[in-house]
Write a protein that holds these residues in place. Structure first.
Motif, PDB file in Angstrom:
ATOM      1  N   ILE A 168       0.866  -1.177   0.000  1.00 19.57           N
ATOM      2  CA  ILE A 168       0.000   0.000   0.000  1.00 19.57           C
ATOM      3  C   ILE A 168       0.902   1.227   0.000  1.00 19.57           C
ATOM      4  O   ILE A 168       1.678   1.435   0.931  1.00 19.57           O
TER       5      ILE A 168
ATOM      6  N   LYS B  82      -3.902   8.233   5.294  1.00 15.51           N
ATOM      7  CA  LYS B  82      -3.612   7.632   6.587  1.00 15.51           C
ATOM      8  C   LYS B  82      -4.797   6.806   7.088  1.00 15.51           C
ATOM      9  O   LYS B  82      -4.630   5.730   7.678  1.00 15.51           O
TER      10      LYS B  82
ATOM     11  N   LYS C 285      -4.862   3.368   5.550  1.00 12.56           N
ATOM     12  CA  LYS C 285      -3.867   2.505   6.185  1.00 12.56           C
ATOM     13  C   LYS C 285      -4.361   2.008   7.536  1.00 12.56           C
ATOM     14  O   LYS C 285      -4.231   0.821   7.866  1.00 12.56           O
TER      15      LYS C 285
ATOM     16  N   GLU D 204      -4.663  -1.925   9.113  1.00 12.56           N
ATOM     17  CA  GLU D 204      -3.627  -2.313  10.066  1.00 12.56           C
ATOM     18  C   GLU D 204      -4.244  -3.183  11.161  1.00 12.56           C
ATOM     19  O   GLU D 204      -5.467  -3.218  11.346  1.00 12.56           O
TER      20      GLU D 204
ATOM     21  N   PHE E 256       3.541  -0.922   3.979  1.00 16.62           N
ATOM     22  CA  PHE E 256       2.966   0.408   3.816  1.00 16.62           C
ATOM     23  C   PHE E 256       4.096   1.394   3.508  1.00 16.62           C
ATOM     24  O   PHE E 256       5.110   1.423   4.209  1.00 16.62           O
TER      25      PHE E 256
ATOM     26  N   CYS F 242       2.192   6.452   3.701  1.00 17.99           N
ATOM     27  CA  CYS F 242       0.735   6.502   3.814  1.00 17.99           C
ATOM     28  C   CYS F 242       0.265   7.440   4.920  1.00 17.99           C
ATOM     29  O   CYS F 242      -0.900   7.391   5.309  1.00 17.99           O
TER      30      CYS F 242
END
Length: 1014
Positions: free
Chosen positions: A900, A905, A908, A912, A929, A932
């Motif tokens: 990604i 944000k 993400k 997560e 990531f 991000c």
């Protein structure tokens, strides 16, 4: 010494080709050439037995064999030069001049005949000498030809032994312990540095890679960087590479980092690590001095970051951190050695069921005995398995066992016996190579340590050198098979595989490369000169003083050196040089090239891979036309002002790769008879390209045509190229006139097609062109299109599809998901302008890799049940409107790697651990990531504001950064970067820049939004 056998075989084949294809130019010397060829065939009958004598230490035979090699080269050089001279003199000559040239030719015939007679006499003398020294002649060996490999090669086995990480044995506890140390929560700063120490070939890098890629480690740290240090550490490159890995900079940011002083660079990297939790892997540190040069960039104590390093020297680990943790991988036990041997052997060896049980039992006894001599060293076991996989009888195994016992016995009398025993095993694997593979292996010595070697590049070089024979097959395929066999023998390791399952790139282990460089030097095959960091390396270690004629030289040039230094370095090289490549220098090539072209007239390969510099434009000297034997010319990182007419002298040229700012291709290039691969990038439309394709003598040989534009060209010009396999064109002008009624015309062998069209919002109807390419397996479209082809209009063989800038309003997935063999799909920048995309039930049943990039309007992506059932890799990049990952991802159990990048944000956080969508990707082994936290433009602007006060300059840097990202995807744009860089180096005003050009560049990558220049 089997290289000599290979050289003699190739010369015999070359002489045969000359006698058949160039007989009309051999008038006066044809009989002598035939006689010399026969004598070489007789000489070849002695070489295998001579090789055995040399291995037993007979220096007299070795010197004779060296002379045979040198005179074989000389014979080919004399005859080939004569043929080219006669052919050139006969072109376009009037009657009077023809008479004068005929008189001169009589003199040439006498001189050449005398030289051939002298070499033939030498061959007779050496034949007698070999017999006197007891070397036996084998007529059946004499009957072998360089095509024996092609005739006898077996079908490549389905299972390779190259996937080393899939066959790791004995490291489970090591991995668990190191992961625990890196991710410890109670006292994370207890072990700042964790070192993996041990001898070469013990598996330090393999172990470190397993730990570095471990999911628990990947989720524990914010940033990661892997740096290969090696024996000749370039401090600047290492620190830049680590910072690049941490920040994933744009090209403008890269240029800014490169402009920093060493002190500023170290401080920037130091400060970054204090703000983030970083993991740095320093692979293969050799000396204490190396760490002392790097340590100022790493904060001490007050960070949660870690350093994982590998080294052969425990003193280095102790010096880096007296309180660090040192892990020493153990040598494999007998059981572990046997397990690893079995995995590797049965991965590439014969089916054990094909042998009777008694044979298998005896082979097991012999294998266990030989494994004891490997001393539990993984690399030695892997190589031994690859070597034995080619031995199919008990007798061959017993012979191998006796050789190994003798070789290792000699090594055990020396210090550091385990290391020496490995060298013997590696040396034995080289000795067991067939003669046609030895030059292929020795050519690996041209690459620097830790280099990733591209298979296609090396294949073209081997072909240009004449080391690949063509007997009923494509030379490129034969070259690929040779490198594949080296993979099977565990002498090289695959790095990347292509979408079609072929080897794309590979690497060679340090120990194996040491062997390769040593053998290449001992056999005077190739001399490798690394002049970088010569302050740290004694100059004696890189100088070349060849004892005999050196044929191949590779120079990694120091940027600080002057042109005179280069001339001085090569002054003592014999004029019979056949291969020269210069890398990483910033030298004035016109002067250097003039020296090269006047001295090394037998060059077959000339490669100049200097440091990329978009400002530099080079003028090629007229003397370059002297290189009449040239087969491969590559100069990819400098623009040449024009394609000189002297290129027409290169009648044997096979591969040409150049950038030019000139707009005309000279008529003389039509005389090229052997051209197979043409990479021709130009800033503007090339006048005369259509005429060249229609009249070139290479029309039936051309396989690769990259970089041409459609203006002054029609599709039928390309369709005349019957063997064309790869085509990359840029639409420049009227696309309809280019197509020129193609319905009745098809490309019969084209496998890869790339079409690019930029500017003026021009839409093209790509369907007619697609219909003319029924066999392609790889397609890249980078253009606005009138319509997306229907399923039945695409090639049924399509495996890889990349789409950019199509600006489709309708969801392309209902069409693309039905392509029967599609395995790799990239839907890139501005390809789809809608807000919803759906992968329906059962769609994409073979797709393995999917990338969605730059789809700014995409808000919803749905994946229905049983769609994408084989997906293993997913990348989502710069799709900033996308709210969430599809719920259907949780059903794709094959998905093991997800990237990604440049996403919001919130996106993400949703996927997560602990996020509301985490359940959808919980089964994905690797989740990465990148940048991000904010939008990509915001990050770029924040980064540049600190360094630039001039807002006008800042905006231009933003746009140039976006453009340089496009350059990575589109090499056709690369020459335009010269103008941009020149402007950045001068006081700026917006009047300096063409506004239309800036707008175009930016729309190629991202919308400038509020940053658009008014």
């Amino acid at each position: 010494m089997a290289v000599e056998e290979a050289v003699v075989s190739f010369v015999i084949e070359r002489l045969g080709d000359l006698l058949i294809n160039e007989a009309k130019f051999l008038y006066g010397v044809k009989g002598q050439v035939e006689n010399a060829k026969i004598k070489l065939q007789c000489m070849r009958a002695f070489l295998k037995d001579a090789d055995a004598c040399v291995r037993n230490g007979d220096e007299r035979v070795r010197l004779l064999v060296v002379q045979i090699r040198e005179n074989s080269y000389a014979l080919e050089d004399v005859i080939a030069t004569y043929v080219f001279r006669v052919a050139s003199n006969n072109e376009g000559v009037g009657a009077i001049r023809r008479v004068l040239k005929w008189s001169a030719r009589i003199i040439d015939v006498y001189k050449v005949g005398s030289k051939i007679k002298e070499i033939s006499s030498n061959i007779d003398t050496w034949t007698s000498e070999l017999e006197k020294y007891g070397v036996q002649r084998s007529m059946d060996k004499a009957a072998e030809t360089s095509s024996s490999y092609v005739q006898e090669r077996k079908q490549l086995r389905q299972a390779y032994s190259y996937v080393e990480d899939n066959h790791v044995v004995g490291f489970d506890k090591d991995i668990k312990d190191l992961v625990a140390l890196l991710t410890e929560q109670k006292d994370p700063r207890k072990h700042k540095v964790i070192s993996v120490c041990g001898m070469g070939g013990l598996g330090k890098t393999t172990l470190a890679r397993k730990v570095y890629q471990h999911p628990q480690v990947r989720t524990h740290f914010d940033c990661y960087a892997w740096a290969s240090i090696s024996q000749q550490c370039n401090t600047r490159e290492v620190l830049e590479g680590i910072l690049f890995a941490f920040t994933s900079p744009t090209d403008a940011q890269r240029n800014h980092i490169k402009s920093l002083s060493d002190v500023e660079l170290g401080k920037k990297l130091h400060d970054f690590q204090k703000q983030k939790k970083c993991l740095v892997l320093l692979d293969d540190i050799w000396t204490i001095t190396t760490w002392d040069l790097l340590k100022h960039a790493f904060p001490q104590g007050d960070t949660d970051g870690k350093i994982l390093l590998t080294t052969r020297n425990k003193d280095v680990a102790l010096h880096v951190d007296r309180h660090g943790f040192i892990h020493e991988p153990h040598f494999l036990s007998d059981n572990e050695s046997w397990e690893l041997f079995q995995k590797k052997y049965f991965c590439v060896g014969m089916d054990p069921s094909n042998s009777d049980s008694d044979d298998n039992e005896r082979k097991k006894e012999l294998a266990i005995e030989m494994l004891k001599k490997c001393a539990g060293l993984p690399l030695a076991i892997i190589v031994l398995a690859g070597l034995l996989s080619k031995k199919h009888t008990v007798h061959e195994w017993e012979l191998m066992n006796r050789n190994i016992v003798r070789c290792i016995g000699q090594g055990e009398q020396q210090d550091d016996s385990k290391y020496r025993s490995v060298l013997w095993v590696l040396g034995l694997s080289y000795s067991e190579l067939p003669c046609h593979l030895k030059p292929c292996f020795l050519y690996l010595s041209r690459y620097a340590e830790d280099a990733v070697i591209r298979v296609k590049e090396l294949c073209l070089i081997l072909i240009a050198e004449g080391f690949i024979s063509l007997r009923g097959s494509c030379m490129e395929d034969v070259a690929y098979d040779c490198l594949s066999e080296l993979v099977e023998r565990s002498m090289i390791q695959v790095k990347d595989m292509s979408s079609t399952g072929r080897i794309k790139s590979f690497c060679i282990h340090d120990l194996m490369r040491d062997l390769c460089v040593s053998k290449a030097r001992d056999e005077n095959f190739l001399h490798f000169m690394d002049l970088r960091n010569k302050v740290e390396e004694p100059i004696e270690s890189v100088s070349i003083v060849p004892t005999t004629n050196v044929r191949r030289v590779v120079i990694y040039y120091d940027n600080e050196s002057a042109d005179n230094d280069f001339v001085h370095m090569v002054r003592n090289i014999d004029g019979s040089l056949r291969y020269l490549s210069v890398h990483e220098g910033r030298i004035a090539f016109e002067g250097v090239l003039r020296h090269v072209c006047n001295r090394f007239l037998m060059l077959r390969v000339l490669i100049i891979d200097d440091i990329p510099d978009f400002v530099r434009t080079t003028t090629l000297p007229k003397e370059i036309g002297n290189l009449i034997h040239l087969r491969l010319f590559r100069m990819p990182n400098s623009q040449i002002k024009m394609i000189p007419s002297y290129f027409g002298n290169w009648r044997c040229l096979q591969t040409l790769r150049v950038y030019t700012e000139y707009d005309k291709i000279p008529n003389s290039m039509c005389k090229l008879e052997q051209l197979r691969h043409l990479y021709f990038y130009s800033q503007s439309t090339v006048v005369g390209i259509g005429e060249f394709l229609r009249s070139t003598k290479s029309r039936n040989l051309l396989q690769t045509l990259v970089g041409i534009r459609t203006k002054h060209l029609v599709l039928s010009d390309l369709l005349q190229l019957k063997n064309l396999k790869k085509l990359a064109i840029r639409v420049d002008g009227n696309f309809d006139s280019f197509l020129h009624n193609p319905q009745t015309l098809t490309f019969t062998r084209l496998l890869s097609l790339r079409v690019i069209a930029y500017g003026n919002d021009m839409k093209i109807d790509i369907v007619p062109l697609i219909l003319s390419c029924p066999q392609i397996y790889k397609l890249t479209l980078d253009s606005l299109v009138v319509r997306l082809p229907q399923v039945n209009q695409f090639s049924p063989n399509l495996i890889k599809l990349r789409l950019f800038n199509l600006r489709l309003e309708d969801d392309p997935m209902p069409t693309l998901e039905k392509l029967p063999r599609l395995r790799v799909l990239v839907i890139g920048l501005y390809s789809f302008m809608g807000d919803e995309m759906v992968c329906s039930r059962g769609g994409f049943n073979r797709l393995e890799s999917l990338q969605l990039s730059g789809l700014q309007g995409l808000k919803e992506w749905k994946v229905e049940e049983s769609a994408l059932s084989r997906l293993g890799y997913l990348r989502i990049e710069e799709c900033r409107g996308l709210r969430r990952v599809p719920d259907g991802l949780r059903n794709i159990l094959t998905l093991n790697h997800m990237v990604i990048k440049w996403m919001p944000k919130k996106f993400k956080q949703r996927i997560e651990e602990g996020g509301e969508d985490f359940y959808k990707v919980n089964h994905v082994t690797s989740r990465v990531f990148i940048d991000c936290n904010e939008g990509s433009l915001d990050v770029l602007v924040d980064y540049e504001v600190d360094a630039l006060a001039d807002k006008k300059r800042l905006k231009i840097y933003v746009m140039v950064s976006m453009y340089m990202c496009c350059v990575q995807e589109n090499p056709f744009l690369r020459p335009n970067m010269r103008r941009v860089v020149q402007m950045l180096e001068t006081p700026l005003s917006f009047s300096n820049f063409p506004m239309a050009g800036i707008s175009l560049w930016c729309t190629l990558y991202v919308s400038l939004k509020s940053y658009h220049v008014k």
